[in-house]
Structure formats: structure tokens, C-alpha cells
Design an enzyme around this catalytic site. Sequence first.
Site, PDB file in Angstrom:
ATOM      1  N   LYS A 192       0.920  -1.508  -0.070  1.00 22.67           N
ATOM      2  CA  LYS A 192      -0.143  -0.107   0.309  1.00 22.67           C
ATOM      3  C   LYS A 192       1.470   1.636   0.051  1.00 22.67           C
ATOM      4  O   LYS A 192       0.627   2.025  -0.218  1.00 22.67           O
ATOM      5  CB  LYS A 192      -0.917  -0.047   1.963  1.00 22.67           C
ATOM      6  N   ARG A 230     -11.430   2.155   8.279  1.00 23.93           N
ATOM      7  CA  ARG A 230     -10.950   0.963   8.808  1.00 23.93           C
ATOM      8  C   ARG A 230     -12.434  -0.136   9.362  1.00 23.93           C
ATOM      9  O   ARG A 230     -12.325  -1.028   9.272  1.00 23.93           O
ATOM     10  CB  ARG A 230     -10.281   1.259   9.809  1.00 23.93           C
ATOM     11  N   ARG A 275      11.639 -11.259   5.937  1.00 18.34           N
ATOM     12  CA  ARG A 275      12.179  -9.535   5.640  1.00 18.34           C
ATOM     13  C   ARG A 275      13.293  -9.534   7.287  1.00 18.34           C
ATOM     14  O   ARG A 275      12.463 -10.312   8.264  1.00 18.34           O
ATOM     15  CB  ARG A 275      11.239  -8.497   6.378  1.00 18.34           C
ATOM     16  N   ARG A 280      -1.250  -9.829  12.923  1.00 19.60           N
ATOM     17  CA  ARG A 280      -1.843  -8.595  12.575  1.00 19.60           C
ATOM     18  C   ARG A 280      -2.603  -8.781  11.212  1.00 19.60           C
ATOM     19  O   ARG A 280      -4.008  -8.036  10.826  1.00 19.60           O
ATOM     20  CB  ARG A 280      -1.105  -8.030  11.986  1.00 19.60           C
TER      21      ARG A 280
END
Length: 216
Positions: A8, A83, A122, A166
Amino acid sequence: MGPPGAGKGTQAERLVADFDLPYYATGDILRAAVKELTEVGREAKQYMDRGDLVPDDLICRVIMERLDSGEAADGFLLDGFPRTVPQAETLEDALEKRGKDLTAALLIDAPDEEVIRRLSGRRICVKNQHVYHVEFDPPKNEGVCDQDGSRLIQRDDDKPETVKNRLDVYHEQTEPVIGWYEDKGLLRRFDGSRSPDEVHDHIRATLATLRLEAEL
Ligand SMILES: [Zn+2]
């Protein structure tokens, strides 16, 4: 909208440049309003100082304050808001009062497995936060930063358990919002498992078409 790690932020940066739009990332404009001590900024500060969540209608007023300043006469890009469905309704009411409406709600979609693969691979260097990926962009020597020789670590946010949490939060909160915009005919879906360039081309073409239609 989109799950964590779907790209995003990258896409937002490019769109802002393509269309020369003001970019309203909720956290950023909230902090800016507090810093500039605008009317709503002062109000928001009281919640933040207490460690409370800033209420929906107040976040919406922070956004409207920016819209009313005239800087968004040609449009704007929102990130991180709405949201929830009540937030989407609040936003719709506030825009309606100003004779404005949303062009589109953009969803960059990616399957959970892809999100987990991207985020859990990551690695960040401890010295300068250079970013690597064990699979897509590995350092020359495992666990060591190419640029400054410091140690690479996995941020807590990127640990598989945290990523799953998440994602759970994302599905629970955002899916109703996606459905809400779909019902309004505003939702546009993009395949976040494609390359950033492909996603960007697709979004840009979609928005250019929607803008043309709006001008007719
Ligand atoms: Zn480094």
C-alpha cells in the site's frame, strides 16, 4: 486498503506523484494537526495525552479540516481511514455535506500465505535499518548487512505469530469495510501478488478512466 505487506505504501507514494494529490495517512495528519495546534488538533491531543483512541468523528474532522483548507480541490488520497464501517459512514456523511464523493475505494489484495511469506522473510540491519528479504533480496553473507556490516534481525512486527495476529485483525476489521464499498459500487480490486510496477500500472489506468468518466 489491503493486508499488511501488500504494498500500500509503495503504491500510495506513486499515485501521489502521478496525480499530484495531497496524501492523508491518518496517523501523519493527526500528528500534524496536533503539532500545528489547529482546533481539532487541540481536541485530539487531549485523547492522545491520556493514551486514549481518538474517536472516529474527530479523525474525520481532522481530514475535513484539510479538505476545507482548499489544498484538496482536485482530490486527495486517504490511507488508514476508514478502517471500520462506522468510520466509512462518518466519512460519507462529511463528504456529502461538502458536495463531494469518493472516486473509488482501492483494495490491494494478497492471500494470507503471500503476506506471511513476504513479511516473515524480511530482515533489518541493526545499525541503519537497511531492509533485506531472505528469499527475494538476500544479503551476500547470511545475517550480515551488505552496506555497513551490521547484524540483521527480524523485527517483532514481522515474526510469524505477530503477522498472523495482524492478519486476523485485518480480516476482522477491514472485510466489512470492503463489503460496504463493494455494495456502493466503489470497490476496485488489484492483485497485490503481482509486481509493484504491474499493480501501479493497473491502478493508474483505473483511476485515469474513473476521472475521465467523472468529468463527462
Ligand atoms: Zn545496514
